[in-house]
Structures are given as C-alpha cells and as structure tokens.
Design a protein around this motif. Structure first.
Motif, PDB file in Angstrom:
ATOM      1  N   ILE B  65      35.582  42.875  45.689  1.00  0.00           N
ATOM      2  CA  ILE B  65      36.921  42.632  45.505  1.00  0.00           C
ATOM      3  C   ILE B  65      37.578  43.844  45.194  1.00  0.00           C
ATOM      4  CG2 ILE B  65      36.594  40.147  44.898  1.00  0.00           C
ATOM      5  CD1 ILE B  65      36.829  41.059  41.846  1.00  0.00           C
ATOM      6  N   HIS B  66      39.094  43.906  45.310  1.00  0.00           N
ATOM      7  CA  HIS B  66      39.848  44.830  44.868  1.00  0.00           C
ATOM      8  C   HIS B  66      41.006  44.412  44.007  1.00  0.00           C
ATOM      9  CE1 HIS B  66      41.913  43.426  48.725  1.00  0.00           C
ATOM     10  NE2 HIS B  66      42.924  43.849  48.049  1.00  0.00           N
ATOM     11  N   THR B  67      41.496  45.144  43.085  1.00  0.00           N
ATOM     12  CA  THR B  67      42.555  44.679  42.416  1.00  0.00           C
ATOM     13  C   THR B  67      44.077  45.067  43.150  1.00  0.00           C
ATOM     14  OG1 THR B  67      42.977  47.037  41.175  1.00  0.00           O
ATOM     15  CG2 THR B  67      41.400  45.330  40.318  1.00  0.00           C
ATOM     16  N   ILE B  68      45.073  44.238  42.721  1.00  0.00           N
ATOM     17  CA  ILE B  68      46.207  44.221  43.159  1.00  0.00           C
ATOM     18  C   ILE B  68      47.411  44.493  42.044  1.00  0.00           C
ATOM     19  CG2 ILE B  68      48.159  43.321  44.508  1.00  0.00           C
ATOM     20  CD1 ILE B  68      45.831  41.380  45.604  1.00  0.00           C
ATOM     21  N   PRO B  69      47.902  45.766  41.975  1.00  0.00           N
ATOM     22  CA  PRO B  69      48.618  46.159  40.601  1.00  0.00           C
ATOM     23  C   PRO B  69      49.865  45.038  40.722  1.00  0.00           C
ATOM     24  CG  PRO B  69      49.039  47.789  42.544  1.00  0.00           C
ATOM     25  CD  PRO B  69      47.890  46.752  43.087  1.00  0.00           C
ATOM     26  N   SER B  70      50.362  45.232  39.523  1.00  0.00           N
ATOM     27  CA  SER B  70      51.589  44.307  39.234  1.00  0.00           C
ATOM     28  C   SER B  70      52.483  44.866  38.179  1.00  0.00           C
ATOM     29  CB  SER B  70      51.276  42.960  38.761  1.00  0.00           C
ATOM     30  OG  SER B  70      51.218  42.710  37.561  1.00  0.00           O
ATOM     31  N   SER B  71      53.714  44.364  38.250  1.00  0.00           N
ATOM     32  CA  SER B  71      54.880  45.184  37.331  1.00  0.00           C
ATOM     33  C   SER B  71      54.649  44.156  35.831  1.00  0.00           C
ATOM     34  CB  SER B  71      55.915  45.029  37.638  1.00  0.00           C
ATOM     35  OG  SER B  71      56.147  45.887  38.679  1.00  0.00           O
ATOM     36  N   ASP B  72      53.838  43.145  35.741  1.00  0.00           N
ATOM     37  CA  ASP B  72      53.930  42.348  34.655  1.00  0.00           C
ATOM     38  C   ASP B  72      52.740  42.015  33.997  1.00  0.00           C
ATOM     39  OD1 ASP B  72      52.889  40.862  36.698  1.00  0.00           O
ATOM     40  OD2 ASP B  72      53.651  38.724  35.825  1.00  0.00           O
ATOM     41  N   ASN B  73      51.758  42.941  33.855  1.00  0.00           N
ATOM     42  CA  ASN B  73      50.604  42.950  33.041  1.00  0.00           C
ATOM     43  C   ASN B  73      49.770  41.692  33.515  1.00  0.00           C
ATOM     44  OD1 ASN B  73      50.255  45.097  31.199  1.00  0.00           O
ATOM     45  ND2 ASN B  73      51.782  44.174  30.290  1.00  0.00           N
ATOM     46  N   SER B  74      49.579  41.583  34.790  1.00  0.00           N
ATOM     47  CA  SER B  74      48.636  40.409  35.368  1.00  0.00           C
ATOM     48  C   SER B  74      48.058  40.916  36.678  1.00  0.00           C
ATOM     49  CB  SER B  74      49.614  39.525  35.440  1.00  0.00           C
ATOM     50  OG  SER B  74      50.454  39.419  36.562  1.00  0.00           O
ATOM     51  N   LYS B  76      45.732  41.094  39.693  1.00  0.00           N
ATOM     52  CA  LYS B  76      44.920  40.016  40.482  1.00  0.00           C
ATOM     53  C   LYS B  76      44.023  40.622  41.438  1.00  0.00           C
ATOM     54  CE  LYS B  76      48.632  36.788  40.618  1.00  0.00           C
ATOM     55  NZ  LYS B  76      49.278  35.690  41.238  1.00  0.00           N
ATOM     56  N   TYR B  77      43.097  39.538  41.760  1.00  0.00           N
ATOM     57  CA  TYR B  77      41.971  40.314  42.596  1.00  0.00           C
ATOM     58  C   TYR B  77      41.612  39.580  44.046  1.00  0.00           C
ATOM     59  CZ  TYR B  77      40.558  41.774  38.087  1.00  0.00           C
ATOM     60  OH  TYR B  77      40.287  42.583  36.657  1.00  0.00           O
ATOM     61  N   ALA B  78      41.333  40.300  44.861  1.00  0.00           N
ATOM     62  CA  ALA B  78      41.287  39.698  45.909  1.00  0.00           C
ATOM     63  C   ALA B  78      40.002  40.157  46.867  1.00  0.00           C
ATOM     64  CB  ALA B  78      42.521  39.898  47.228  1.00  0.00           C
ATOM     65  N   LEU B  79      39.542  39.620  47.879  1.00  0.00           N
ATOM     66  CA  LEU B  79      38.319  39.949  48.515  1.00  0.00           C
ATOM     67  C   LEU B  79      38.675  41.188  49.396  1.00  0.00           C
ATOM     68  CD1 LEU B  79      36.918  36.655  50.008  1.00  0.00           C
ATOM     69  CD2 LEU B  79      35.787  38.056  48.307  1.00  0.00           C
TER      70      LEU B  79
END
Lengths: 139, 139
Positions: B65-74, B76-79
């Motif tokens: 899986i890889h992480t998806i950056p966000s601007s709100d401290n949350s 997410k992960y996706a395959l």
DNA sequence: ATAAAATTTGCAACATAATTGCAAAATTGT
DNA sequence: ACAATTTTGCAATTATGTTGCAAATTTTAT
C-alpha cells in the motif's frame, strides 16, 4: 519591523496580541514551514498550546498562512507570500520537503501544473509536494 | 479470491494471518483509500488498534500500500496497483479527494507531471493531490 | 483618558490518536 | 509434531487535538 507585522494583523481585522506577534515573527524568521510542534518548542512555554492551535487556525482563515500537506500526519504551515498584495492571492506553488534535513520549503516560483482528469471529475484545487535533497543538503 | 491475497503476502515474505487477510480484503473491496479509522470501524472489534497500525506500517514497507498525503492530519492508504508486477513499481499517479463525499481515489492513469526545480534541488519523489468534485458527486 | 463592549487567552477537562514493551498466541520451517 | 520465529493483544504511556468558561487583554466609543 514589528510594525509591519502589526499592520498585517490590523489589515486582516485581528486584534494585535502578544501571541500573534510572536508566532508571526517566528514564521518570518523560519527557514521553512513550521508545524504546530515547532512553534510550541520555539515559542517556549510562554504561549499556551491551545492558543497556538487557535492562532494557526485564524491565520489560515485570514489567508496569512497556508497548509502544506504531508504523508505522515504532520501538517506544516507557511506564510502566504502574496498575502500583502491585493487580497487573498492563493497562488498554487509547489512545496519541497528535504529527505535529509526535512526542511519544508515553498517553491514560490514553481507553479503546480494542470493535469487532465478523467471525465466527470471537477478540480477545484491542486497540491504538489516534491521530496528529495534541498540545495543545502546537496553539498 | 482469498487465495490471491495469500499469495501476495507470501510473495512479500509475510506470515499469513487473519488480521492481514482481513485488512487486505478491505482494501480490495474499498471504493477508495482508507484511513486507519476506517479500517478500525469496518474490521469491527476483531482486530486490535495496535495491530492495525503495525499492519499498515508493514504493508507500506513492503510496497503493498502507499500513503496519500493530506492537509488535515489524516493520512489515507491505498493499494499499490502495480504491486503484483515485477517488484516495487512505485508509479507516481495523481490522487483525487472529493470535497463533497471526501472519498479519496487513485487516478492510476494520471501521472504526476514533472516540474523544473530551482538550481540545487534534487527531486526523488513527487506527490500530487487534486481536490474537487468526484464523478459521482457531480450529479 | 476611561469605561463598556468585544475579542483573545489560559486553564482544566476531555477526547482521540499513536507508540512501546512484553507475554501469550499463531504461523512457519523442519 | 516440535522448535524457532513472527505476530497479536493488552496495558501503560505519550502525543495530539478540542471545548467551555472565567479572567485578562484589546478595541471602540465616549
């Protein structure tokens, strides 16, 4: 110097307070973007944690700072360069995060390129973060 | 079906356990990316919080899986789509986050464009996240 | 300059999120 | 089936973020 900061606050209809002056000052002198934790350390125990949260929030709402997304639950904030210019400029520049010193830098002159999305998707805003070695760490 | 998942784990030298099968299964059936919290809810009380943290971490290390950056401290992960292909493919696709339903989607076919950095900066990896309305919310 | 109104701060309490060590349980290799 | 290894779950701890409210500060109006 501090006078410019006061003006910035006034212009945005915010009360001029100690915490705000201090935090803004930190941003003006920081080498890169700052996380909440950074501010908490640097502004050493004079400012309450809660005040920092609230200050960052209002600064962002007023368009004085913007957030930089990250992949590790640690949003950083940086000054909006064009803030002083006519209103909220909201230019979309690329951000750089150094893998070595982990400094986070606004590449104000590098704009986020447009991408063509699949049908049905309507873009509103784009963010781009580049990781690598910064100019200082590539000695 | 579950057999493919088992293979994926074996191929990456990981023990085949219940938690891992369950979590991977969630990813395979999820409409978009998942946050730790999502998994905690969907995998309902069978899996310990800590196990989820550790599982996500190892999955990421193994390139599943890889992480998806966000601007709100949350985060997410996706395959990682190309995981099954020869080794870590690490293709760099754009991510889309819907402002309405807040679903996070991998746009596997939209690659992150290259940008020209100022002198001295050496890019290693780029991330791009586009916010807006997804195909379903733009009814 | 002063008083009233409005805003901001700090504290306390609370809620949520994340990390660590360790013993018990499960999985793997032989 | 057994020993070695890995993974899990629990408990404890730490970090991060939020809310309400009274006290303090700042602003506005006089």
């Amino acid at each position: 110097m501090s006078e410019a900061i006061r003006e910035l606050l006034k212009k945005n209809h915010m009360s001029v307070t100690d915490s705000r002056l201090q935090i803004l000052d930190l941003f003006y002198h920081a080498p890169g973007a700052l996380a909440h934790a950074d501010i908490e350390k640097k502004a050493s125990d004079k400012i309450d944690r809660v005040t920092i949260y609230r200050t960052l929030q209002t600064f962002e709402e007023k368009g004085i700072i913007h957030t930089i997304p990250s992949s590790d639950n640690s949003v950083k904030y940086a000054l909006c360069k064009d803030q002083c210019a006519a209103g909220h400029h909201h230019d979309n520049h690329v951000h750089f995060v150094c893998d070595n010193c982990s400094k986070t830098i606004c590449l104000d002159d590098v704009l986020v390129p447009e991408v063509k999305l699949p049908g049905g998707f309507e873009p509103h805003q784009s963010n781009m973060v580049v990781n690598g070695l910064c100019n200082e760490c590539r000695s």
